[in-house]
Design a protein around this motif. Structure first.
Motif, mmCIF file in Angstrom:
data_model
loop_
_atom_site.group_PDB
_atom_site.id
_atom_site.type_symbol
_atom_site.label_atom_id
_atom_site.label_comp_id
_atom_site.label_asym_id
_atom_site.label_seq_id
_atom_site.Cartn_x
_atom_site.Cartn_y
_atom_site.Cartn_z
ATOM 1 N N ALA A 1 -21.809 123.714 50.408
ATOM 2 C CA ALA A 1 -21.938 123.366 51.821
ATOM 3 C C ALA A 1 -20.862 122.367 52.239
ATOM 4 O O ALA A 1 -20.192 122.545 53.270
ATOM 5 C CB ALA A 1 -23.330 122.796 52.088
ATOM 6 N N LEU B 1 -25.390 122.075 47.608
ATOM 7 C CA LEU B 1 -24.704 121.150 48.499
ATOM 8 C C LEU B 1 -23.201 121.118 48.268
ATOM 9 O O LEU B 1 -22.438 120.891 49.215
ATOM 10 C CB LEU B 1 -25.285 119.742 48.335
ATOM 11 N N ALA C 1 -22.814 126.366 59.585
ATOM 12 C CA ALA C 1 -21.662 125.483 59.410
ATOM 13 C C ALA C 1 -20.360 126.262 59.548
ATOM 14 O O ALA C 1 -19.414 125.810 60.209
ATOM 15 C CB ALA C 1 -21.734 124.798 58.053
ATOM 16 N N SER D 1 -22.770 117.240 59.807
ATOM 17 C CA SER D 1 -23.886 116.621 59.106
ATOM 18 C C SER D 1 -24.981 117.648 58.849
ATOM 19 O O SER D 1 -25.499 118.254 59.779
ATOM 20 C CB SER D 1 -24.425 115.454 59.939
ATOM 21 N N TYR D 2 -25.308 117.838 57.583
ATOM 22 C CA TYR D 2 -26.377 118.759 57.193
ATOM 23 C C TYR D 2 -27.721 118.042 57.139
ATOM 24 O O TYR D 2 -27.783 116.831 56.873
ATOM 25 C CB TYR D 2 -26.109 119.336 55.802
ATOM 26 N N THR D 3 -28.776 118.782 57.345
ATOM 27 C CA THR D 3 -30.102 118.303 56.983
ATOM 28 C C THR D 3 -30.464 118.950 55.652
ATOM 29 O O THR D 3 -30.273 120.161 55.463
ATOM 30 C CB THR D 3 -31.153 118.590 58.070
ATOM 31 N N VAL D 4 -30.942 118.145 54.711
ATOM 32 C CA VAL D 4 -31.080 118.590 53.326
ATOM 33 C C VAL D 4 -32.459 118.211 52.777
ATOM 34 O O VAL D 4 -33.174 117.395 53.348
ATOM 35 C CB VAL D 4 -29.983 117.955 52.435
ATOM 36 N N ASP E 1 -27.872 125.246 57.302
ATOM 37 C CA ASP E 1 -27.335 126.204 56.320
ATOM 38 C C ASP E 1 -25.848 126.439 56.519
ATOM 39 O O ASP E 1 -25.249 126.051 57.523
ATOM 40 C CB ASP E 1 -28.122 127.521 56.326
ATOM 41 N N THR E 2 -25.245 127.062 55.513
ATOM 42 C CA THR E 2 -23.795 127.222 55.493
ATOM 43 C C THR E 2 -23.304 128.275 56.482
ATOM 44 O O THR E 2 -22.167 128.199 56.944
ATOM 45 C CB THR E 2 -23.324 127.566 54.072
ATOM 46 N N ILE F 1 -27.480 120.409 60.645
ATOM 47 C CA ILE F 1 -27.157 121.807 60.346
ATOM 48 C C ILE F 1 -27.878 122.200 59.058
ATOM 49 O O ILE F 1 -27.703 121.554 58.025
ATOM 50 C CB ILE F 1 -25.636 122.000 60.203
ATOM 51 N N THR G 1 -29.264 122.430 50.842
ATOM 52 C CA THR G 1 -29.452 122.530 52.282
ATOM 53 C C THR G 1 -30.886 122.977 52.554
ATOM 54 O O THR G 1 -31.578 123.468 51.660
ATOM 55 C CB THR G 1 -28.492 123.556 52.908
ATOM 56 N N VAL H 1 -25.049 113.734 55.821
ATOM 57 C CA VAL H 1 -26.405 114.211 56.050
ATOM 58 C C VAL H 1 -27.094 113.388 57.129
ATOM 59 O O VAL H 1 -26.774 112.224 57.346
ATOM 60 C CB VAL H 1 -27.259 114.166 54.761
#
Length: 304
Positions: free
Chosen positions: A204, A201, A170, A187-190, A166-167, A164, A195, A219
Motif C-alpha cells: 500500500a 501495508l 489509492a 493516509s490509509y485507515t488500517v 484499500d490499494t 483510504i 489495510t 495512517v
C-alpha cells in the motif's frame, strides 16, 4: 499572520507539524446535529459559521494544519438530498474558504488541507472501514476527479487524501493527483497490520513512494496501537515524511451510528511515532482541541 508563508513540504523537511483533530466531534460538542447521511457536510451546508468555529477551536489549541469539512461531500450523495452539481461544487469550495479565513486570522502559521475522503464515506454505511466497493480503479478515479478539481479551484495548500481503505482506491487517487500535479498527503485507515481491505501495508505504501505529488504518507482514523507498525512498514518502502492522526481507539458501528469506546484509554506513544518518521501528527475522530493542545505541548515529540 496570513496563512503559511511556504509550502508544507518545505516545513516537513525541517520539523514536525501539528495537525488538528476530529471535526465531527468538535461540531457535536458545539451542539450541531450530525444525524443523517450527509454528516458534517450537512453542517457545512446549513451552518458554515459552526465549521468556522470548530476550525478556530483547533487553531487556538495550536494546530498548524486545518483539514476542511469536505470529507463526506460528494456529488451523488448531495444530489440525493436535493443539491445540484453547482451547489455541491460551491460547498466544496466553501469548505476551503472557511478554513483559509480561520488560518488568515491565526497568530501562527497555518496550512489548509482540503479533505478528500474515500468513496465509502459518501455511502454513509461505514464502508470506508472495509473498502472493496466493487468498483474499478477507473470508476473510482472518475468519482474522485470532479471533487478534487473543485477543491483545488479554491486554493488549498495541500490535499488531505485520507481514510483510504484499500490499494485500488489509492491507485485511483494517485492517478488523479498525477493529472493535477497538486501536492497531497495519502493516509490509509488500517487494522492489524494491513489495510482495512486486508492488503499488506508495504504494498500500500509503495504505491505512493514514487508519486511526486505525495508529500507525506501514513495512517489516520485507526486504533493508536496500529500506528507504529504502520509507520515502520511505510518507512521500509519510502523516504517521504510520515503522518499519523488516529482516533481514540473506538470502533464505529455503522448500523447504530455510534462509537464503541475502549474500556481503557489507548496509549499514544508519540515519541516512538516521531522516531519512526512521523512529521505530521494530530488526531481524527473523537480527538478534540484539548488533546491537540496536549500534543503541541510536547516539543520533544514534534521536532526532529
Amino acid at each position: 499572520m496570513p496563512r503559511a508563508s511556504g509550502p508544507l513540504a518545505e516545513a516537513l523537511a525541517h520539523r514536525a507539524v501539528l495537525l488538528d483533530g476530529g471535526l465531527s466531534n468538535q461540531l457535536a460538542a458545539q451542539g450541531c446535529d450530525l444525524s443523517g447521511d450527509l454528516w458534517s457536510g450537512r453542517v457545512l451546508a446549513e451552518h458554515p459559521d459552526q465549521v468556522a468555529a470548530a476550525h478556530t477551536a483547533y487553531v487556538r489549541a495550536g494546530a498548524e494544519v486545518l483539514i476542511t469539512a469536505s470529507y463526506q461531500v460528494g456529488y451523488e450523495a448531495f444530489a440525493a438530498h436535493g443539491h445540484d452539481r453547482a451547489e455541491t461544487t460551491a460547498l466544496l469550495r466553501r469548505s476551503v474558504r472557511l478554513a483559509a479565513r480561520t488560518a488568515e486570522a491565526a497568530d501562527h502559521e497555518v496550512w489548509v488541507a482540503a479533505s478528500v475522503g474515500p468513496y465509502g464515506a459518501v455511502l454513509a454505511d461505514g464502508s470506508e472501514y472495509r473498502g472493496r466497493y466493487g468498483l474499478s480503479v477507473r470508476a473510482l478515479a472518475a468519482f474522485h476527479r470532479p471533487r478534487i478539481e473543485a477543491l483545488l479551484a479554491a486554493g488549498p495548500d495541500v490535499l488531505a487524501v485520507e481514510t483510504i481503505p484499500d490499494t485500488d482506491e489509492a491507485e485511483a487517487l494517485l492517478t488523479v493527483l498525477a493529472e493535477t500535479g497538486a501536492p497531497a498527503w495519502l493516509s490509509y485507515t488500517v487494522a492489524a497490520g494491513r489495510t482495512r481491505a486486508g492488503q499488506p501495508l508495504d504494498e500500500a505504501f509503495a504505491l505512493a513512494a514514487a508519486s511526486p505529488e505525495v508529500i507525506a504518507v501514513g495512517v489516520n482514523c485507526c486504533d493508536p496501537a496500529d500506528v507504529l507498525p504502520a509507520l515502520e512498514a511505510a518507512a521500509a518502502v519510502t523516504t517521504k515524511p510520515l503522518l499519523a492522526y488516529p482516533n481514540d481507539g473506538s470502533v464505529w458501528n455503522a448500523t447504530t451510528r455510534t462509537w464503541h469506546t475502549p474500556d481503557d484509554p489507548v496509549p499514544w506513544p508519540t515519541r516512538a511515532w516521531h522516531a519512526a518518521g512521523a512529521r505530521l501528527i494530530g488526531g481524527c475522530c473523537r480527538i478534540g482541541p484539548d488533546r491537540i493542545a496536549a500534543l503541541g505541548a510536547l516539543p520533544a515529540d514534534r521536532r526532529p
